[in-house]
Design a protein around this motif. Structure first.
Motif, PDB file in Angstrom:
ATOM      1  N   LEU A  31      20.694  32.707  55.634  1.00  0.00           N
ATOM      2  CA  LEU A  31      21.642  31.851  55.288  1.00  0.00           C
ATOM      3  C   LEU A  31      22.772  32.690  54.437  1.00  0.00           C
ATOM      4  O   LEU A  31      22.330  33.624  53.544  1.00  0.00           O
ATOM      5  CB  LEU A  31      21.225  30.984  54.186  1.00  0.00           C
ATOM      6  N   ASP A  35      27.119  19.592  57.718  1.00  0.00           N
ATOM      7  CA  ASP A  35      26.374  20.746  58.483  1.00  0.00           C
ATOM      8  C   ASP A  35      25.045  19.893  58.806  1.00  0.00           C
ATOM      9  O   ASP A  35      24.547  19.083  58.211  1.00  0.00           O
ATOM     10  CB  ASP A  35      25.932  21.640  57.582  1.00  0.00           C
ATOM     11  N   ARG A  36      24.565  20.347  60.079  1.00  0.00           N
ATOM     12  CA  ARG A  36      23.113  19.690  60.612  1.00  0.00           C
ATOM     13  C   ARG A  36      22.124  19.773  59.630  1.00  0.00           C
ATOM     14  O   ARG A  36      21.228  19.006  59.251  1.00  0.00           O
ATOM     15  CB  ARG A  36      23.014  20.433  61.829  1.00  0.00           C
ATOM     16  N   ARG A  37      22.052  20.712  58.620  1.00  0.00           N
ATOM     17  CA  ARG A  37      21.249  20.999  57.714  1.00  0.00           C
ATOM     18  C   ARG A  37      21.068  19.991  56.480  1.00  0.00           C
ATOM     19  O   ARG A  37      20.126  19.586  55.978  1.00  0.00           O
ATOM     20  CB  ARG A  37      20.954  22.285  57.144  1.00  0.00           C
ATOM     21  N   TRP A  38      22.296  19.758  55.949  1.00  0.00           N
ATOM     22  CA  TRP A  38      22.745  19.074  54.864  1.00  0.00           C
ATOM     23  C   TRP A  38      23.344  17.741  55.099  1.00  0.00           C
ATOM     24  O   TRP A  38      23.655  16.817  54.150  1.00  0.00           O
ATOM     25  CB  TRP A  38      23.426  19.930  53.955  1.00  0.00           C
ATOM     26  N   ASP A  67      27.818  30.563  55.788  1.00  0.00           N
ATOM     27  CA  ASP A  67      27.073  29.281  55.777  1.00  0.00           C
ATOM     28  C   ASP A  67      27.401  28.572  54.369  1.00  0.00           C
ATOM     29  O   ASP A  67      27.564  27.385  54.620  1.00  0.00           O
ATOM     30  CB  ASP A  67      25.542  29.170  55.869  1.00  0.00           C
ATOM     31  N   GLY A 117      14.967  23.794  50.722  1.00  0.00           N
ATOM     32  CA  GLY A 117      15.145  22.681  51.359  1.00  0.00           C
ATOM     33  C   GLY A 117      15.552  21.208  50.509  1.00  0.00           C
ATOM     34  O   GLY A 117      15.478  20.258  50.774  1.00  0.00           O
TER      35      GLY A 117
END
Length: 298
Positions: free
Chosen positions: A158, A224-227, A174, A262
Motif C-alpha cells: 500500500l 477502489d475495489r478495496r474500499w 494507493d 481492513g
C-alpha cells in the motif's frame, strides 16, 4: 520482526520553545517551556505507527554525531526499526527549532544538512518490497521519493504519499494525503466545491483514496475495489489546540494503520482525524496515540 510498514522521510532533533508572544527584532522573550525530542515528519509518522502497535521501520538520514546517536536510541526505545537509517560521516544531524506562541502559532528554523538520496533508498529496497505499506514523505528529493514509491509498488505494498506529488508519482500511489496548503498547491482549488471536483480528478490519476485538508476539516474521497466508492467531509475535532505541528503525521500514521487492518474507508477517515486531534493538544510534533492504541476509535 519484518516491519509491516516502512516510512521514508525526515529524521531530526526537534527543539520546541514556547513563549507568550514573539518578540520584535532586537528584543528578547522568556521561554516558558522547552522540549527536545526525536522529530522530523518521517520519524513522527514512524513513532505514531509504533504507538498504534504496527511493526515499523524508518528510512532516513542523520549525521554520525552525538545527536544522531541519541535520536536513533530514542527511536529504538519507541519501537522503530532504524537499521535502514543512513548515517553521513562528518555531518551534523538535522535540527528543527520551533518557536511557539501562546495562541498556537509557530515559526520554524531548520538546519537540514542532508536529505535522502535514491542510493539510500535503494539500499533499503528489500525492506520496501516486503512491507505491507510504504509511507513516503514528499519533502525529500524527487529521486529518493520516486525510488521509494517504485519499490513499494514493485512489492505490491500500500503506497501512501504525503505531500504534493507530480503526475508520474501519483500513478504509483494507493493513498494520497495533502494538508490544506498542499491541497491548494496540488489542485489550485480555492473553495470546497472545487476541491471536491479536484479530488475525483486525483482518483482518476491513480490513487484509490485521497485525503485533502480544508480550513475547518478534511475531505476524503475514494474509489477502489478495496474500499468501494464514497466521499466524506469531517470537521476538525474540538480538542483545545496547543500546537498543530505533527497533526498531519499522526493523521497519516493512523489512516495507514486503519486501512491495513481492513477498516472501511469511512472508519479509517474518522480514526485519522481523531489521531490528529489528540496530537494538537500538546506542544511539539511527537504523537501521543495511546488512547487510540487502547481501543478508543471515536
Amino acid at each position: 520482526m519484518t516491519p509491516d510498514v516502512v516510512v521514508v522521510g525526515q529524521l531530526a532533533r526537534d527543539l520546541v520553545l514556547q513563549v507568550d508572544e514573539m518578540p520584535p527584532a532586537g528584543a528578547a522573550a522568556d521561554v516558558r517551556l522547552r522540549r527536545e525530542m526525536l522529530g522530523g515528519k518521517g520519524a513522527n509518522q514512524a513513532v505514531g505507527l509504533a504507538q498504534l502497535g504496527v511493526p515499523v521501520a524508518l528510512v532516513a538520514v542523520c549525521g554520525d554525531d552525538r545527536a544522531g546517536d541519541e535520536l536513533l536510541a530514542q527511536a529504538v526505545r519507541d519501537g522503530v526499526d532504524v537499521s535502514a537509517v543512513a548515517r553521513r560521516p562528518g555531518t551534523a544531524t538535522a535540527l528543527i527549532v520551533e518557536a511557539l506562541d501562546s495562541d498556537g502559532q509557530w515559526r520554524y528554523l531548520q538546519h537540514l544538512p542532508e536529505l535522502l538520496t535514491a542510493a539510500d533508498v535503494d539500499r533499503a529496497a528489500g525492506r520496501l518490497r516486503s512491507a505491507r505499506a510504504v509511507l513516503v514523505q514528499l519533502q525529500q528529493p524527487a529521486e529518493a521519493v520516486s525510488a521509494a514509491a517504485g519499490h513499494g509498488r514493485a512489492g505490491d505494498a500500500l503506497v501512501v504519499l504525503d505531500g504534493v506529488p507530480d503526475e508520474k508519482l501519483l500513478t504509483l500511489a494507493d493513498v494520497l494525503r495533502a494538508d490544506e496548503q498542499e491541497a491548494r498547491l496540488l489542485t489550485g482549488a480555492d473553495d470546497r466545491e472545487a476541491l471536491r471536483a479536484a479530488a475525483h480528478d486525483l482518483l482518476d490519476a491513480g490513487p484509490g483514496l485521497v485525503a485533502l485538508g480544508l480550513p475547518d476539516g478534511n475531505l476524503f474521497a475514494w474509489r477502489d475495489r478495496r474500499w468501494g466508492a464514497g466521499e466524506l467531509v469531517l470537521p476538525l475535532t474540538d480538542e483545545k489546540v496547543a500546537d498543530t505541528t505533527g497533526a498531519g503525521d499522526a493523521f497519516t500514521a493512523a489512516l495507514t494503520t486503519a486501512l491495513l487492518r481492513g477498516d472501511p474507508a469511512e472508519e479509517a477517515a474518522r480514526f485519522a482525524v481523531r489521531a490528529a486531534g489528540l496530537t494538537v493538544r500538546h506542544p511539539g510534533g511527537r504523537p501521543d496515540l495511546a488512547a487510540l492504541a487502547s481501543g478508543e476509535r471515536s
